[in-house]
Write a protein that holds these residues in place. Structure first.
Motif, PDB file in Angstrom:
ATOM      1  N   ILE A   3       0.851  -1.183   0.000  1.00  0.00           N
ATOM      2  CA  ILE A   3       0.000   0.000   0.000  1.00  0.00           C
ATOM      3  C   ILE A   3       0.887   1.233   0.000  1.00  0.00           C
ATOM      4  N   VAL A   4       0.786   2.029  -1.054  1.00  0.00           N
ATOM      5  CA  VAL A   4       1.547   3.269  -1.163  1.00  0.00           C
ATOM      6  C   VAL A   4       0.659   4.399  -0.679  1.00  0.00           C
ATOM      7  N   LYS A   5       1.121   5.126   0.324  1.00  0.00           N
ATOM      8  CA  LYS A   5       0.335   6.206   0.892  1.00  0.00           C
ATOM      9  C   LYS A   5       0.625   7.517   0.177  1.00  0.00           C
ATOM     10  N   ALA A   6      -0.439   8.226  -0.166  1.00  0.00           N
ATOM     11  CA  ALA A   6      -0.317   9.523  -0.819  1.00  0.00           C
ATOM     12  C   ALA A   6      -0.457  10.628   0.224  1.00  0.00           C
ATOM     13  N   PHE A   7       0.353  11.673   0.063  1.00  0.00           N
ATOM     14  CA  PHE A   7       0.247  12.849   0.918  1.00  0.00           C
ATOM     15  C   PHE A   7       0.977  13.989   0.224  1.00  0.00           C
ATOM     16  N   GLY A   8       0.764  15.203   0.688  1.00  0.00           N
ATOM     17  CA  GLY A   8       1.476  16.342   0.134  1.00  0.00           C
ATOM     18  C   GLY A   8       0.788  16.944  -1.081  1.00  0.00           C
ATOM     19  N   GLY A   9       1.501  17.868  -1.740  1.00  0.00           N
ATOM     20  CA  GLY A   9       0.957  18.582  -2.883  1.00  0.00           C
ATOM     21  C   GLY A   9       1.084  17.822  -4.185  1.00  0.00           C
ATOM     22  N   LEU A  10       0.741  18.485  -5.275  1.00  0.00           N
ATOM     23  CA  LEU A  10       0.632  17.829  -6.582  1.00  0.00           C
ATOM     24  C   LEU A  10       1.910  17.131  -7.009  1.00  0.00           C
ATOM     25  N   GLY A  11       3.056  17.807  -6.926  1.00  0.00           N
ATOM     26  CA  GLY A  11       4.307  17.191  -7.367  1.00  0.00           C
ATOM     27  C   GLY A  11       4.620  15.925  -6.611  1.00  0.00           C
ATOM     28  N   ASN A  12       4.427  15.956  -5.293  1.00  0.00           N
ATOM     29  CA  ASN A  12       4.663  14.764  -4.488  1.00  0.00           C
ATOM     30  C   ASN A  12       3.690  13.654  -4.856  1.00  0.00           C
ATOM     31  N   GLN A  13       2.425  14.000  -5.064  1.00  0.00           N
ATOM     32  CA  GLN A  13       1.429  12.996  -5.460  1.00  0.00           C
ATOM     33  C   GLN A  13       1.848  12.302  -6.756  1.00  0.00           C
ATOM     34  N   PHE A  32      -3.072   2.199  -3.893  1.00  0.00           N
ATOM     35  CA  PHE A  32      -2.718   3.603  -3.674  1.00  0.00           C
ATOM     36  C   PHE A  32      -3.712   4.180  -2.675  1.00  0.00           C
ATOM     37  N   ASP A  33      -3.225   4.513  -1.504  1.00  0.00           N
ATOM     38  CA  ASP A  33      -4.093   4.932  -0.398  1.00  0.00           C
ATOM     39  C   ASP A  33      -4.101   6.453  -0.274  1.00  0.00           C
ATOM     40  N   ILE A  34      -5.273   7.074  -0.426  1.00  0.00           N
ATOM     41  CA  ILE A  34      -5.376   8.534  -0.354  1.00  0.00           C
ATOM     42  C   ILE A  34      -6.144   8.988   0.889  1.00  0.00           C
ATOM     43  N   LYS A  35      -6.247   8.120   1.883  1.00  0.00           N
ATOM     44  CA  LYS A  35      -7.028   8.430   3.083  1.00  0.00           C
ATOM     45  C   LYS A  35      -6.452   9.582   3.895  1.00  0.00           C
ATOM     46  N   ASP A  36      -5.169   9.862   3.745  1.00  0.00           N
ATOM     47  CA  ASP A  36      -4.577  10.979   4.487  1.00  0.00           C
ATOM     48  C   ASP A  36      -5.283  12.295   4.187  1.00  0.00           C
ATOM     49  N   TYR A  37      -5.865  12.397   3.002  1.00  0.00           N
ATOM     50  CA  TYR A  37      -6.524  13.646   2.620  1.00  0.00           C
ATOM     51  C   TYR A  37      -7.869  13.824   3.330  1.00  0.00           C
ATOM     52  N   ASP A  38      -8.343  12.777   3.978  1.00  0.00           N
ATOM     53  CA  ASP A  38      -9.533  12.907   4.821  1.00  0.00           C
ATOM     54  C   ASP A  38      -9.181  13.488   6.181  1.00  0.00           C
ATOM     55  N   TYR A  42      -3.538  19.255   2.601  1.00  0.00           N
ATOM     56  CA  TYR A  42      -2.294  19.439   1.881  1.00  0.00           C
ATOM     57  C   TYR A  42      -2.585  20.318   0.667  1.00  0.00           C
ATOM     58  N   HIS A  43      -2.151  21.554   0.696  1.00  0.00           N
ATOM     59  CA  HIS A  43      -2.308  22.448  -0.445  1.00  0.00           C
ATOM     60  C   HIS A  43      -3.751  22.396  -0.973  1.00  0.00           C
ATOM     61  N   CYS A  44      -3.951  21.858  -2.163  1.00  0.00           N
ATOM     62  CA  CYS A  44      -5.296  21.800  -2.758  1.00  0.00           C
ATOM     63  C   CYS A  44      -5.923  20.421  -2.641  1.00  0.00           C
ATOM     64  N   GLY A  45      -5.409  19.586  -1.720  1.00  0.00           N
ATOM     65  CA  GLY A  45      -5.959  18.248  -1.556  1.00  0.00           C
ATOM     66  C   GLY A  45      -5.448  17.281  -2.600  1.00  0.00           C
ATOM     67  N   PHE A  46      -6.137  16.152  -2.761  1.00  0.00           N
ATOM     68  CA  PHE A  46      -5.724  15.154  -3.751  1.00  0.00           C
ATOM     69  C   PHE A  46      -6.168  15.639  -5.127  1.00  0.00           C
ATOM     70  N   GLU A  47      -5.209  15.846  -6.032  1.00  0.00           N
ATOM     71  CA  GLU A  47      -5.500  16.513  -7.302  1.00  0.00           C
ATOM     72  C   GLU A  47      -5.425  15.619  -8.537  1.00  0.00           C
ATOM     73  N   LEU A  48      -4.860  14.427  -8.407  1.00  0.00           N
ATOM     74  CA  LEU A  48      -4.592  13.628  -9.599  1.00  0.00           C
ATOM     75  C   LEU A  48      -5.859  13.241 -10.365  1.00  0.00           C
ATOM     76  N   SER A 246       9.364  19.572  -6.588  1.00  0.00           N
ATOM     77  CA  SER A 246       8.794  18.515  -7.421  1.00  0.00           C
ATOM     78  C   SER A 246       7.819  19.088  -8.442  1.00  0.00           C
ATOM     79  N   PHE A 247       7.214  20.231  -8.119  1.00  0.00           N
ATOM     80  CA  PHE A 247       6.252  20.867  -9.016  1.00  0.00           C
ATOM     81  C   PHE A 247       6.918  21.250 -10.337  1.00  0.00           C
ATOM     82  N   SER A 248       8.033  21.989 -10.264  1.00  0.00           N
ATOM     83  CA  SER A 248       8.688  22.390 -11.514  1.00  0.00           C
ATOM     84  C   SER A 248       9.504  21.246 -12.120  1.00  0.00           C
ATOM     85  N   TRP A 249       9.921  20.274 -11.296  1.00  0.00           N
ATOM     86  CA  TRP A 249      10.609  19.107 -11.857  1.00  0.00           C
ATOM     87  C   TRP A 249       9.688  18.399 -12.847  1.00  0.00           C
TER      88      TRP A 249
END
Length: 285
Positions: A3-13, A32-38, A42-48, A246-249
């Motif tokens: 289980i890969v946990k997602a957190f942080g902003g868009l670049g990290n996601q 892919f676990d996005i429960k952290d956003y509950d 993080y910034h604008c939330g889960f954006e993908l 990570s955003f500009s990367w």
């Protein structure tokens, strides 16, 4: 089960999702676990999903029971910090700060993986898949469409300057100094004819003042849930000068120009000796 946990902003996601795809290539039982956003903002939330249409599968109920106590509540963080508490039988792996590449076969079953996974070795085997997933929709609002046309019709060079939260929090990588940007611009001037600079930043007024002698377009209108459009515009530029972000990367990596010049900081993280994000022919300074 992994289980890969997602957190942080868009670049990290995007890095975390790429890592998830890397693992899933050889381990179908990967989620892919996005429960952290509950729990956290993080910034604008889960954006993908909104940006790229990424659909995440629900983590199976038996896995949820195993990891539920590991959700990053304040109590769990304190227990882990002060007592090194293991709160369930499932292994939880935190990425090494040095971003050391770990082959997929080294991850045991029933493992929760938490980190940014910023290493190009996770991307290289599945590059085509990642590029197909991270495809932007066409820019249809007037201001971004006009800027995109200007970018496409010129020798455009994106400049990303990350300040904001980097000034406030020491463990986010460290602010890149003005000397880096002066050297990068000088490098471009010697190699690109009539460059047109497009500047992106979370402190655009600071950029206007600092780069007042530079003929440039300062993009200041993509905010909130439209912030990702800065990355999209970066990816359309012919060349890129990126921050340790990570955003500009991702903006530079998604740039399809085969002859692009990408300049990135030699030190990606002030607290880490290694930079595992230098792509083929990218220039470090």
């Amino acid at each position: 089960m992994k289980i890969v946990k997602a957190f942080g902003g868009l670049g990290n996601q995007m890095f975390q999702y790429a890592f998830y795809l890397y693992l899933k290539e050889n381990n179908p039982d990967t989620y892919f676990d996005i429960k952290d956003y509950d729990i956290h903002e993080y910034h604008c939330g889960f954006e993908l999903t909104n940006i790229f249409g990424v659909q995440t599968d629900d983590v199976p109920q038996d896995a949820i029971k195993k990891i539920s106590i590991q959700q990053e509540s304040i109590i769990v963080r304190l227990l882990r910090k002060y007592f090194g508490a293991r709160l369930c039988k499932t292994d939880e792996i935190f990425e090494n700060k040095e971003y050391t590449f770990v082959p997929f076969r080294c991850f045991q079953s029933d493992t929760v993986l938490r980190g940014n996974w910023q290493d190009i070795n996770y991307l290289i085997p599945i590059e085509k898949k990642i590029r197909s997933v991270f495809t932007f929709h066409e820019l249809n609002d007037k201001k971004n469409a006009e800027t995109a046309k200007k970018i496409m019709d010129s020798n455009s060079v994106s400049i990303h300057i990350r300040r904001g939260d980097y000034l406030q929090t020491s463990n986010l990588g460290g602010v890149i100094g003005e000397d880096y940007y002066k050297k990068a611009i000088d490098y471009i001037e010697k190699r690109v004819q009539n460059p047109v600079y497009i500047v992106f930043s979370d402190e655009i007024e600071w950029c206007r003042h600092t780069l007042k002698n530079l003929k440039a377009v300062f993009v200041d209108w993509n905010t909130g849930t439209d912030s990702y459009k800065d990355m999209q515009l970066m990816s359309l530029c012919k060349h890129n000068i990126i921050a340790n972000s990570s955003f500009s990367w991702w903006g530079a990596w998604l740039n399809p120009n085969e002859n692009k010049i990408v300049i990135m900081p030699e030190v990606w993280d002030a607290e880490c000796a290694y930079n595992k994000l230098v792509w083929d022919r990218w220039q470090t300074m």
